[in-house]
Design an enzyme around this catalytic site. Structure first.
Site, PDB file in Angstrom:
ATOM      1  N   GLU A  36     -11.504  44.376   6.959  1.00 33.70           N
ATOM      2  CA  GLU A  36     -12.767  43.999   6.321  1.00 33.70           C
ATOM      3  C   GLU A  36     -12.538  43.512   4.888  1.00 33.70           C
ATOM      4  O   GLU A  36     -13.159  42.558   4.446  1.00 33.70           O
ATOM      5  CB  GLU A  36     -13.753  45.182   6.323  1.00 33.70           C
ATOM      6  CG  GLU A  36     -14.343  45.486   7.684  1.00 33.70           C
ATOM      7  CD  GLU A  36     -15.183  44.337   8.245  1.00 33.70           C
ATOM      8  OE1 GLU A  36     -15.689  43.523   7.466  1.00 33.70           O
ATOM      9  OE2 GLU A  36     -15.295  44.250   9.479  1.00 33.70           O
ATOM     10  N   TYR A 119     -21.909  47.095   2.798  1.00 35.42           N
ATOM     11  CA  TYR A 119     -21.489  46.321   3.974  1.00 35.42           C
ATOM     12  C   TYR A 119     -20.205  46.904   4.590  1.00 35.42           C
ATOM     13  O   TYR A 119     -20.138  47.166   5.795  1.00 35.42           O
ATOM     14  CB  TYR A 119     -21.265  44.842   3.577  1.00 35.42           C
ATOM     15  CG  TYR A 119     -20.486  44.100   4.632  1.00 35.42           C
ATOM     16  CD1 TYR A 119     -21.139  43.516   5.709  1.00 35.42           C
ATOM     17  CD2 TYR A 119     -19.087  44.033   4.588  1.00 35.42           C
ATOM     18  CE1 TYR A 119     -20.428  42.885   6.717  1.00 35.42           C
ATOM     19  CE2 TYR A 119     -18.372  43.405   5.586  1.00 35.42           C
ATOM     20  CZ  TYR A 119     -19.045  42.829   6.648  1.00 35.42           C
ATOM     21  OH  TYR A 119     -18.330  42.227   7.640  1.00 35.42           O
ATOM     22  N   ASP A 137     -23.954  40.496   5.892  1.00 39.10           N
ATOM     23  CA  ASP A 137     -23.184  39.556   5.073  1.00 39.10           C
ATOM     24  C   ASP A 137     -23.879  38.199   5.186  1.00 39.10           C
ATOM     25  O   ASP A 137     -24.985  38.109   5.734  1.00 39.10           O
ATOM     26  CB  ASP A 137     -21.711  39.507   5.538  1.00 39.10           C
ATOM     27  CG  ASP A 137     -21.571  38.947   6.953  1.00 39.10           C
ATOM     28  OD1 ASP A 137     -22.609  38.705   7.618  1.00 39.10           O
ATOM     29  OD2 ASP A 137     -20.428  38.734   7.391  1.00 39.10           O
ATOM     30  N   CYS A 191     -24.463  30.303  15.229  1.00 41.84           N
ATOM     31  CA  CYS A 191     -25.578  30.054  14.299  1.00 41.84           C
ATOM     32  C   CYS A 191     -24.986  29.566  12.968  1.00 41.84           C
ATOM     33  O   CYS A 191     -25.044  30.246  11.951  1.00 41.84           O
ATOM     34  CB  CYS A 191     -26.403  31.333  14.123  1.00 41.84           C
ATOM     35  SG  CYS A 191     -27.998  31.022  13.365  1.00 41.84           S
ATOM     36  N   CYS A 198     -27.807  25.930  18.987  1.00 40.90           N
ATOM     37  CA  CYS A 198     -28.842  26.739  19.640  1.00 40.90           C
ATOM     38  C   CYS A 198     -28.691  26.746  21.164  1.00 40.90           C
ATOM     39  O   CYS A 198     -29.008  27.748  21.816  1.00 40.90           O
ATOM     40  CB  CYS A 198     -30.227  26.243  19.238  1.00 40.90           C
ATOM     41  SG  CYS A 198     -30.474  26.376  17.455  1.00 40.90           S
ATOM     42  N   CYS A 201     -26.634  29.600  22.236  1.00 30.30           N
ATOM     43  CA  CYS A 201     -26.979  30.869  21.592  1.00 30.30           C
ATOM     44  C   CYS A 201     -27.636  31.841  22.582  1.00 30.30           C
ATOM     45  O   CYS A 201     -28.613  31.481  23.249  1.00 30.30           O
ATOM     46  CB  CYS A 201     -27.927  30.607  20.426  1.00 30.30           C
ATOM     47  SG  CYS A 201     -28.423  32.121  19.593  1.00 30.30           S
ATOM     48  N   CYS A 207     -35.689  33.284  19.360  1.00 35.85           N
ATOM     49  CA  CYS A 207     -35.541  32.785  17.994  1.00 35.85           C
ATOM     50  C   CYS A 207     -36.762  31.983  17.537  1.00 35.85           C
ATOM     51  O   CYS A 207     -37.094  30.944  18.124  1.00 35.85           O
ATOM     52  CB  CYS A 207     -34.281  31.918  17.917  1.00 35.85           C
ATOM     53  SG  CYS A 207     -34.039  31.226  16.281  1.00 35.85           S
TER      54      CYS A 207
HETATM   55 FE1  SF4 Z   1     -29.364  30.525  15.251  1.00 32.55          FE
HETATM   56 FE2  SF4 Z   1     -31.737  30.748  16.442  1.00 32.55          FE
HETATM   57 FE3  SF4 Z   1     -30.225  28.653  16.968  1.00 32.55          FE
HETATM   58 FE4  SF4 Z   1     -29.513  31.086  17.835  1.00 32.55          FE
HETATM   59  S1  SF4 Z   1     -31.297  29.892  18.456  1.00 32.55           S
HETATM   60  S2  SF4 Z   1     -28.184  29.514  16.886  1.00 32.55           S
HETATM   61  S3  SF4 Z   1     -30.247  32.373  16.155  1.00 32.55           S
HETATM   62  S4  SF4 Z   1     -31.121  29.157  14.988  1.00 32.55           S
END
Ligand code: SF4
Length: 357
Positions: A36, A119, A137, A191, A198, A201, A207
């Site tokens: 870390e 953190y 972070d 992200c 997205c 994701c 989201c």
């Molecule tokens: Fe980021 Fe939302 Fe896109 Fe996922 S859907 S990559 S959390 S902006």
């Protein structure tokens, strides 16, 4: 509700997509702490060989505490932000004194140790001991801000405090260490700051930023800072096949590290001025000063433009420098704790003067 559905999407994605990293094969709090600290401001690919070398040389916190700081700094050379290495060593000594060399694993005790903030304490406690505490972070801030469509400047203290609260409210009781690593991994690989992926994701269905097409505007961008440039002149003074290094003062940038003799304030603009300046700096006779190359070096918040000169020193002068403890002669930069700039300058000087007697 969000907590449960987000975790249910995030953890299976992490199990399938996590990148292999050596610190992901351990629950040893000491090894997790080292990783870390190394990962602060430094890319994963850069950290891996440093981490492996460090753990081979200092397999336990007691080994690290028993080593001279000089050895720790030599191993750290090139990784940057040398204060981290000093904190690491100081913290290891504290762990040995307070805990008999057993690294604590609860976040509250960890935060009492030198150089360990909220953190890092949470990362160690969650990964090594399954304590349900959140990390926050830059990557996690961005993911949370987008997930909840918060148009905030995440560098502001008020926004950070709010995001800490949100992060703590989402971290699950089961597998909190994997959850925290998954959040960091999502921010680092999907992200992304400029171009969030997205479609790849796992949290797209939840989201809010993606739902309203605002993922590129969130979080709010800070105005770009102008990066200042520092100018300096360094001398690669050769004696045989060795280079003269001098130690930097114990304060400011690269404090206590070794470097080629360098003029930082009002560096000379031509060869004659450089000859005078380096003779004055080293209180001795430096001969045959001549420019060989100009190098740029980028740090996080500044750029350094360095004119590198070559020079020579008579054997009697070279010996006197060492006897007066004002310099050391090395054949490679990694014999002493040095910055990456010093290693770069020595490599450039070696290349430029190869074959020159
Ligand atoms: Fe980021 Fe939302 Fe896109 Fe996922 S859907 S990559 S959390 S902006």
């Amino acid at each position: 509700m969000l907590k449960r559905s987000f975790t249910a999407l995030l953890l299976p994605w992490f199990d399938t997509n996590k990148r292999p990293m050596p610190w992901r094969n351990t629950r040893d709090a000491y090894a997790i702490w080292v990783s870390e600290v190394m990962l602060q401001q430094t890319q994963v690919a850069t950290v891996i060989p440093y981490f492996e070398r460090f753990l081979r040389r200092f397999p336990s916190v007691a080994d690290l505490a028993a080593a001279p700081l000089h050895d720790v700094l030599v191993l750290w050379a090139g990784l940057g932000y040398y204060r981290r290495a000093k904190h690491l060593h100081k913290c290891a000594c504290t762990v040995v004194n307070l805990y008999g060399g057993v690294f604590p694993t609860d976040a509250a005790s960890l935060q009492e140790l030198p150089g360990i903030g909220r953190y890092t304490a949470a990362a160690i406690a969650s990964i090594a001991a399954d304590q349900s505490v959140a990390v926050l972070d830059g990557n996690v801030k961005r993911v949370l801000a987008r997930l909840l469509a918060l148009r905030v400047d995440v560098s502001r203290p008020a926004a950070t405090a709010r995001l800490w609260d949100i992060a703590e409210s989402l971290v699950p009781l089961a597998r909190p260490g994997d959850y925290n690593q998954a959040m960091m991994e999502l921010g680092a690989t999907v992200c992304l700051p400029q171009s969030p992926r997205c479609d790849a994701c796992p949290a797209q269905s939840l989201c809010r930023a993606a739902a309203c097409g605002r993922q590129h505007d969130i979080p709010r961008k800070r105005p770009a800072r102008v990066t200042p440039t520092m100018h300096c002149a360094a001398a690669a003074i050769r004696h045989g096949n060795r280079w003269l290094l001098v130690q930097r003062p114990n304060e400011g940038l690269w404090n206590g590290l070794w470097e080629l003799p360098t003029i930082w304030s009002r560096p000379p603009r031509d060869t004659a001025a450089a000859q005078r300046a380096f003779c004055k700096l080293l209180a001795g006779k430096v001969e045959k000063i001549r420019p060989i190359v100009t190098l740029q070096h980028q740090l996080t918040h500044r750029r350094i433009d360095c004119t590198l000169f070559a020079g020579e020193m008579k054997a009697s002068q070279a010996k006197a420098m060492v006897q007066a403890s004002r310099g050391r002669w090395v054949s490679r930069a990694d014999e002493l704790p040095t910055s990456r700039l010093t290693a770069k300058l020595i490599a450039a000087a070696s290349a430029a003067l190869r074959g020159v007697k």
